[in-house]
Design an enzyme around this catalytic site. Structure first.
Site: not given
Ligand code: DQA
Length: 147
Positions: A11-12, A19, A24, A75, A78, A81, A88, A99, A101, A103, A108, A112
């Site tokens: 998401p996002n 954003r 980011y 990635n 959110a 977490h 699963d 994995e 990320h 950031s 942070r 997170r």
């Molecule tokens: C993120 C880090 C997550 O904590 C956050 O909710 C994101 C982006 C990152 O790519 O740094 O949406 O996954």
């Protein structure tokens, strides 16, 4: 053995580049896709690149990957977490899971610092900006050659 890698974004991440650019950066998810594709071509891999704001869609793509993919780069944003369901689904996938990320989640807020995805992933890159995806894809190439 399939040379397909699923790159899954939570998401996002569709707002990457707009954003919180101090966290980011200014590059977009289309830039991420292009950089991953360049590494894929170089490594003899193919990719399926997806983003969703819906948990079930990410789970459905992980299920799809069970049938046709070598590995998954994720990635989960959110959902990293919060989502036992994504953990699963990843556990039901047999290939390598990496994995990413953008950031550094450990620098942070405390909420997170824990990652459900990390309970399953072979490795994790955080805080390298979007370059982390390309590095993960390079690692996927090595795992594919060594399979
Ligand atoms: C993120 C880090 C997550 O904590 C956050 O909710 C994101 C982006 C990152 O790519 O740094 O949406 O996954």
């Amino acid at each position: 053995m399939s040379n397909l890698v699923y790159v899954l974004n939570g998401p996002n991440l569709n707002l990457l580049g707009q954003r919180e650019p101090h966290l980011y950066g200014h590059e977009t998810l289309a830039d991420v896709e292009a950089q991953c594709r360049a590494v894929c071509d170089n490594q003899g891999l193919e990719q399926r690149f997806h983003q969703s704001n819906r948990e079930y869609e990410i789970i459905d793509w992980i299920h799809e990957a069970r049938d046709n993919a070598f590995g998954i780069i994720i990635n989960a944003a959110a959902f990293t977490h919060t989502s036992v369901a994504i953990l699963d689904a990843l556990t039901a996938f047999e290939g390598p899971v990496l994995e990413v990320h953008v950031s550094n989640i450990h620098k942070r807020e405390a909420f997170r610092h824990f990652s459900y995805v990390s309970q399953r992933a072979e490795g994790m890159i955080a805080g390298f900006g979007i370059q982390g995806y390309a590095l993960a894809m390079q690692r996927m190439g090595k795992l594919y050659r060594d399979r």
